[in-house]
Every structure is written in structure tokens, then in C-alpha cells.
Motif scaffolding. Structure first.
Motif, PDB file in Angstrom:
ATOM      1  N   THR A  33       0.795  -1.480  -0.031  1.00  0.00           N
ATOM      2  CA  THR A  33      -0.170   0.043  -0.057  1.00  0.00           C
ATOM      3  C   THR A  33       0.883   1.402   0.009  1.00  0.00           C
ATOM      4  OG1 THR A  33      -0.092  -0.035   2.284  1.00  0.00           O
ATOM      5  CG2 THR A  33      -1.842  -1.208   1.233  1.00  0.00           C
ATOM      6  N   VAL A  34       0.678   2.468  -0.477  1.00  0.00           N
ATOM      7  CA  VAL A  34       1.037   3.803  -0.466  1.00  0.00           C
ATOM      8  C   VAL A  34       1.398   4.112   1.010  1.00  0.00           C
ATOM      9  CG1 VAL A  34       0.704   5.867  -0.858  1.00  0.00           C
ATOM     10  CG2 VAL A  34      -0.161   4.432  -2.462  1.00  0.00           C
ATOM     11  N   GLN A  49       2.939   4.916  -5.305  1.00  0.00           N
ATOM     12  CA  GLN A  49       1.844   4.642  -6.134  1.00  0.00           C
ATOM     13  C   GLN A  49       1.856   2.993  -6.335  1.00  0.00           C
ATOM     14  OE1 GLN A  49       2.016   6.842  -9.929  1.00  0.00           O
ATOM     15  NE2 GLN A  49       0.436   5.504 -10.745  1.00  0.00           N
ATOM     16  N   VAL A  50       0.539   2.496  -6.411  1.00  0.00           N
ATOM     17  CA  VAL A  50       0.381   1.174  -6.664  1.00  0.00           C
ATOM     18  C   VAL A  50      -0.608   1.063  -7.671  1.00  0.00           C
ATOM     19  CG1 VAL A  50      -0.433  -0.975  -5.525  1.00  0.00           C
ATOM     20  CG2 VAL A  50       0.844   0.671  -4.132  1.00  0.00           C
ATOM     21  N   GLU A  51      -0.174   0.092  -8.484  1.00  0.00           N
ATOM     22  CA  GLU A  51      -1.049  -0.667  -9.794  1.00  0.00           C
ATOM     23  C   GLU A  51      -1.017  -1.812  -9.597  1.00  0.00           C
ATOM     24  OE1 GLU A  51       0.047   1.282 -13.143  1.00  0.00           O
ATOM     25  OE2 GLU A  51      -0.251   3.202 -12.875  1.00  0.00           O
ATOM     26  N   ARG A  82      10.664  -6.370   3.269  1.00  0.00           N
ATOM     27  CA  ARG A  82       9.738  -5.420   3.953  1.00  0.00           C
ATOM     28  C   ARG A  82      10.389  -5.303   5.198  1.00  0.00           C
ATOM     29  NH1 ARG A  82       4.198  -8.386   2.072  1.00  0.00           N
ATOM     30  NH2 ARG A  82       5.783 -10.110   2.394  1.00  0.00           N
ATOM     31  N   PRO A  83      10.092  -4.239   6.072  1.00  0.00           N
ATOM     32  CA  PRO A  83      10.780  -4.186   7.728  1.00  0.00           C
ATOM     33  C   PRO A  83      10.379  -4.965   8.544  1.00  0.00           C
ATOM     34  CG  PRO A  83       9.579  -2.000   6.452  1.00  0.00           C
ATOM     35  CD  PRO A  83       9.159  -3.066   5.549  1.00  0.00           C
ATOM     36  N   LEU A  84      11.253  -4.973   9.422  1.00  0.00           N
ATOM     37  CA  LEU A  84      10.805  -5.886  10.439  1.00  0.00           C
ATOM     38  C   LEU A  84       9.773  -5.676  11.246  1.00  0.00           C
ATOM     39  CD1 LEU A  84      14.259  -5.887  12.534  1.00  0.00           C
ATOM     40  CD2 LEU A  84      12.996  -7.887  11.813  1.00  0.00           C
TER      41      LEU A  84
END
Length: 211
Positions: A33-34, A49-51, A82-84
Motif C-alpha cells: 500500500t502507498v 503509487q500502486v497498480e 519489507r521492514p521488521l
């Protein structure tokens, strides 16, 4: 904060360089997600941005100067993490996603079931943070340093790491992102502070004439 354990690889869809500086990267990855953070080749970026599975990120000029993101082009394979979270296992080491410098891959050889990679730092001032058996992040991958020279170091890659990261796509001459161990930098800073305090105290101490 990251661990250097790569979750997946993504594919660069496009790189749009802005005339005034900076760039926008489009990467095919997993749904996000943004506003979320993602480490791409060890660089912490924010989803703009997400598509569907296509994610867009902005990279500022300083990021492009210090990392290899400016070298990317459509079709390139990149490491993703992705982060912890509080529930995450720390399988690698603490990685901030703040790249220190880049290095060139100058040798690839095999030894049994392992591949031995030798890297030469572009900025050798960071060599003081690299020690045998210490941790280092190469394109976001948590690895253990084996040998260290004046401006180079080696790492040994197990088959699993070779298979699930972008290392298998790297050729001699490739430029990779390097983040040294944050613990080494904090130790240096603490020692500098201790030395400064000792210097100040010695300067302020009264001088006693014993004659």
C-alpha cells in the motif's frame, strides 16, 4: 529496520529520470500500500503509487549518487525485503536500509558447493568497518565477511542465497550497494567521544609544579 534476509526478487519495469534530478522507479513485486517501506537492493524506499503488483518509488539525487539504483534499467532483477515487525525473526543482522557506498564485483569463483565473491569498495574509508567474520549487507543481503584486504573483502554464498537473490544475475564489474554493520559505527563513535572527553579533562586538570 531490516534483517538482510531477502523475501523475494522483483523486476524493474521502468526508470524515469527527472531533468531536475532524482528518479521514479517502477518495480513489479508483491502487493503493498502507498506509504509502506520496502528495501530495494538494500535501499529503504517508500511506496508512492500502486497498480496491482506494480509499485512506484521516488529516489532523490543523493540516493542515486550513493547507491546503484541509478544504474537500474527495465528488466533488471532486484532484491526485496519489507521492514521488521515485532513478531519478525532476526535471521540476519540489523540493516537500516541506509547504504554507505558501492562496491565492484571483481571476482567470482567456486569452492565446493559455495561461490566466493570478491568486492572492491568504491569509497575505501568504509573499510575500517569491515572485519573478518563480521556482518555486511550487499545489495541488502546479510552476509558474513570472510577475508579483508586494503580495499576489498570476500563473502561465501551458499546455494540457497544464490538461488533466491539477484546475485546469480551479477557479472564481474557489476556495482552493488554496501551497508556496513551499524554496531561498528556506533563503537567508533563511542570511542571518539571517550577520546574527546579524556582530552578535555586532561586540558582542564590543574598542572602541579613539583619543583
Amino acid at each position: 529496520m531490516f534483517t538482510g534476509i531477502i523475501e523475494a526478487t522483483g523486476v524493474v519495469e521502468s526508470v524515469q529520470v527527472y531533468p531536475e534530478g532524482g528518479a521514479r522507479l517502477a518495480v513489479r513485486a508483491f502487493p503493498m500500500t502507498v506509504g509502506e517501506s520496502l528495501a530495494i537492493n538494500g535501499v529503504c524506499l517508500t511506496v508512492q503509487q500502486v497498480e496491482d503488483d506494480l509499485l512506484y518509488f521516488d529516489a532523490v539525487p543523493e540516493t542515486l549518487r550513493r547507491t546503484n539504483l541509478g544504474d537500474l534499467k527495465g528488466g533488471d532483477c532486484v532484491n526485496l525485503e519489507r521492514p521488521l515487525t515485532p513478531e519478525s525473526r532476526l535471521g540476519g543482522h540489523f540493516v537500516q536500509g541506509h547504504v554507505d557506498t558501492t562496491a565492484r564485483l571483481i571476482e567470482i569463483r567456486t569452492d565446493g558447493n559455495a561461490r566466493v565473491l570478491k568486492f572492491q569498495l568504491d569509497d575505501t574509508t568504509y573499510m575500517r568497518y569491515i572485519a573478518p567474520k563480521g556482518s555486511i549487507a550487499v545489495d541488502g543481503i546479510s552476509l558474513t565477511v570472510v577475508e579483508v584486504g586494503a580495499d576489498w573483502f570476500t563473502v561465501w554464498i551458499i546455494p540457497h542465497t544464490w538461488a533466491v537473490t539477484n546475485l546469480a544475475h551479477r557479472l564481474v564489474g557489476a556495482r552493488v550497494n554496501i551497508e556496513t554493520d551499524i554496531l561498528a559505527r556506533y563503537v567508533e563513535r563511542l570511542l571518539e567521544a571517550r577520546l574527546w572527553n579524556d582530552t578535555v579533562l586532561n586540558a582542564q586538570s590543574p598542572q602541579i609544579d613539583l619543583q
